[in-house]
Design an enzyme around this catalytic site. Sequence first.
Site, short mmCIF file in Angstrom:
data_model
loop_
_atom_site.label_atom_id
_atom_site.label_comp_id
_atom_site.label_asym_id
_atom_site.label_seq_id
_atom_site.Cartn_x
_atom_site.Cartn_y
_atom_site.Cartn_z
N PHE A 39 43.75 2.68 39.80
CA PHE A 39 43.02 1.53 39.29
C PHE A 39 41.61 1.85 38.82
O PHE A 39 41.10 1.20 37.92
CB PHE A 39 43.03 0.38 40.31
CG PHE A 39 44.33 -0.33 40.31
CD1 PHE A 39 44.62 -1.30 39.36
CD2 PHE A 39 45.32 -0.01 41.23
CE1 PHE A 39 45.86 -1.94 39.34
CE2 PHE A 39 46.56 -0.64 41.21
CZ PHE A 39 46.82 -1.60 40.26
N GLU A 40 40.97 2.83 39.41
CA GLU A 40 39.63 3.19 38.98
C GLU A 40 39.68 4.04 37.70
O GLU A 40 38.83 3.90 36.84
CB GLU A 40 38.88 3.95 40.08
CG GLU A 40 38.56 3.12 41.31
CD GLU A 40 37.55 2.01 41.07
OE1 GLU A 40 36.81 2.05 40.07
OE2 GLU A 40 37.51 1.08 41.90
N GLY A 41 40.69 4.90 37.61
CA GLY A 41 40.78 5.81 36.47
C GLY A 41 39.68 6.86 36.52
O GLY A 41 38.63 6.65 37.13
N ARG A 164 45.54 -5.01 40.64
CA ARG A 164 45.09 -4.22 41.79
C ARG A 164 45.37 -4.95 43.10
O ARG A 164 45.84 -4.37 44.06
CB ARG A 164 43.60 -3.88 41.65
CG ARG A 164 43.09 -3.00 42.79
CD ARG A 164 41.66 -2.59 42.57
NE ARG A 164 41.20 -1.66 43.61
CZ ARG A 164 40.27 -0.76 43.41
NH1 ARG A 164 39.68 -0.63 42.23
NH2 ARG A 164 39.90 0.04 44.40
#
Length: 183
Positions: A39-41, A164
């Site tokens: 989700f953060e990448g 998320r």
Amino acid sequence: MRALFTLFFAISPFVVVQAAPAACPPDVNSATISLIKDFEGFVPKPTPDPIGLPTVGFGHLCKTKGCSEVKFPLTEATATTLMKTDLKQFTSCLNKAIKPTVKLSDNQFGALASWTFNEGCGNMQSSSLIKRLNNGENPNIVAQEELPKWRLAGGKVLQGLVRRRAAEIKLFKTPSSAVAHPC
């Protein structure tokens, strides 16, 4: 007597090894790391997040101008280490906020650590989610009802946050016998 005691241990062939105490709170499991990374990448250089805060790596919030606390060029391996270091702050405040009477598996604790990493310790500590857990409500029901409420950034619903939270609920409800809280 002391010299005799010292002499005995100096010539004794046996070594007493004491196990190191387990970390408290424990490091999050690999499922949590994967969820956060997904989700953060990976962001190789400081870039504003959806609300304009400069971040780098896997969700590291820059603390200085130009993110000078980070060595560039940033690799994914170094970014993972940075994220794991950052996570310790969030797992620590999460662990302190949840009463010792609340029992959580590593997946449940990891899902809440991901949420705390994303929302911050202050928001987590003042949340109805933590209040309900500490009041003894069923953790699965609390997570199912409370996590979806955390879908706003800058006052707007972000589909990335909706996804998320759904992933965090899925992880939270994934059975595990490994206890992470209390530790």
